[in-house]
Design a protein around this motif. Structure first.
Motif, short mmCIF file in Angstrom:
data_model
loop_
_atom_site.label_atom_id
_atom_site.label_comp_id
_atom_site.label_asym_id
_atom_site.label_seq_id
_atom_site.Cartn_x
_atom_site.Cartn_y
_atom_site.Cartn_z
N TRP A 1 -55.27 91.78 -14.64
CA TRP A 1 -54.73 92.84 -15.49
C TRP A 1 -55.89 93.49 -16.24
N ASN A 2 -55.70 94.72 -16.63
CA ASN A 2 -56.75 95.50 -17.30
C ASN A 2 -56.16 96.35 -18.40
N TYR A 3 -57.03 96.86 -19.24
CA TYR A 3 -56.61 97.88 -20.21
C TYR A 3 -57.63 99.02 -20.28
N SER B 1 -50.65 97.85 -20.60
CA SER B 1 -50.42 96.84 -19.57
C SER B 1 -49.13 96.11 -19.92
N ASN C 1 -59.62 90.78 -21.01
CA ASN C 1 -58.56 90.81 -20.00
C ASN C 1 -58.63 89.58 -19.10
#
Length: 353
Positions: A43-45, A137, A209
């Motif tokens: 997952w990322n932001y 996310s 993350n």
């Protein structure tokens, strides 16, 4: 708006409807088999490829169906906040002089948000879905007829404050800032000494993350954002034993402030799910939640805080772009991605260890 069913049913119906609208090429990007562990835990932001099918590659009707699914995973306030954050990409493009590209034709683009489904959507599951892009996310995991995981859940805002006509300010994450500042200002000298980890705020949320968080985690080593001495960085490192001031050592009014702040994070998801999460911190259970702060307490000073307790880590940071760039995340260190419940399901029903 879908009502009258539980969140798992609403998510499954919306996900199937969206998938059915896609052509073969779109579906190949949008859907992966269950469990696809490595990808599911990514997952990322940041403004990078989040994996899946971006809004940019959908027809308008498909975009509507995608956002309909996103809405099933958020409260009304959570959905409005996420939508405002996505719209800030247009504002940020102007702030940066229309120059950001991130290796694509338009770097700051409110259509560069990706949706991906893992497994076959059903009320029973197991399956999950993830929606993300710059500063958003959202993910949920479903099994045995219920939503069993809703974290990590990230919301950020850049700019954190933008002028509106009036004059008024657009502040999508204003409550996460103001309620925490009110709480830290209410502390007496002894409480403050326990709460303040460092006079220097870290440059970002400490857990970043990472798919898993644990003892010794430090803020991501971004040279252009590094500030403070080594001891300042060590002071804010994550530890299993929470740092900061426990709610048990707060006054009744301060605990009410802490609960209001916690609700800003838990209240992102649908009401039925948020109530279940809030019950974990009801009454005396709140006593084990710790509040920690780093940086200044005056508006405009770089600052960071976190809430940490059993199955809880909420982080907030506002240090970048002249203290006008907020990152917030809510996590369950034991059950992110629904992993604890899903692992038990596999053991009990499929004989897997």
């Amino acid at each position: 708006m879908m009502t009258g069913r539980n969140p798992a049913e609403r998510m499954a119906e919306a996900a199937k409807t969206w998938l059915d609208s896609l052509d073969d090429e779109q579906r190949a990007a949008a859907a992966l088999p269950w469990p696809s562990e490595e990808e599911r835990h990514r997952w990322n932001y940041t403004p990078t490829d989040h994996g899946g099918l971006p809004l940019l590659r959908m027809r308008p009707a498909q975009q509507r169906l995608a956002m309909r699914l996103v809405a099933t995973g958020l409260s009304e306030a959570g959905y409005v906040t996420a939508s405002a954050i996505m719209g800030l990409e247009n504002v940020l493009d102007r702030v940066e002089g229309w120059q950001a590209n991130w290796g694509r034709e338009r770097g700051r683009d409110p259509q560069m948000y990706w949706l991906r489904i893992f497994g076959e959507p059903s009320a029973d599951g197991p399956w999950s879905w993830r929606f993300g892009g710059h500063h958003v996310s959202v993910q949920h995991a479903v099994t045995d007829g219920r939503v069993v995981g809703s974290t990590p859940c990230f919301l950020g805002a850049d700019p954190a404050e933008s002028p509106l006509l009036g004059p008024h300010l657009l502040r999508p994450l204003g409550a996460a800032e103001d309620l925490a500042r009110d709480l830290v200002r209410s502390l007496d000298e002894e409480q403050s000494a326990r709460t303040l980890l460092s006079p220097i705020a870290p440059a970002d949320i400490v857990g970043g993350n990472q798919p898993r968080i644990g003892d010794g985690d430090l803020v991501m080593p971004l040279p252009e954002l590094t500030r403070g001495r080594p001891e300042d960085h060590q002071a804010v490192e994550l530890t299993t034993a929470p740092k900061g001031l426990p709610a048990a050592q707060m006054s009744g009014e301060q605990r009410d402030q802490l609960r209001a702040l916690l609700d800003v994070y838990l209240g992102r998801i649908p009401e039925e799910l948020a109530e279940r999460e809030a019950a974990k911190f009801a009454d005396d259970k709140l006593h084990d939640v710790h509040f920690a702060w780093a940086g200044g307490i005056e508006k405009g000073q770089p600052h960071y805080y976190r809430l940490q307790g059993p199955r809880l880590l909420a982080e907030y940071d506002n240090t970048q772009r002249d203290v006008n760039h907020i990152h917030t995340v809510w996590r369950d260190p034991e059950g992110d991605f629904g992993d604890d419940v899903l692992a038990r399901h596999l053991r009990e029903f499929h004989g897997r260890r």
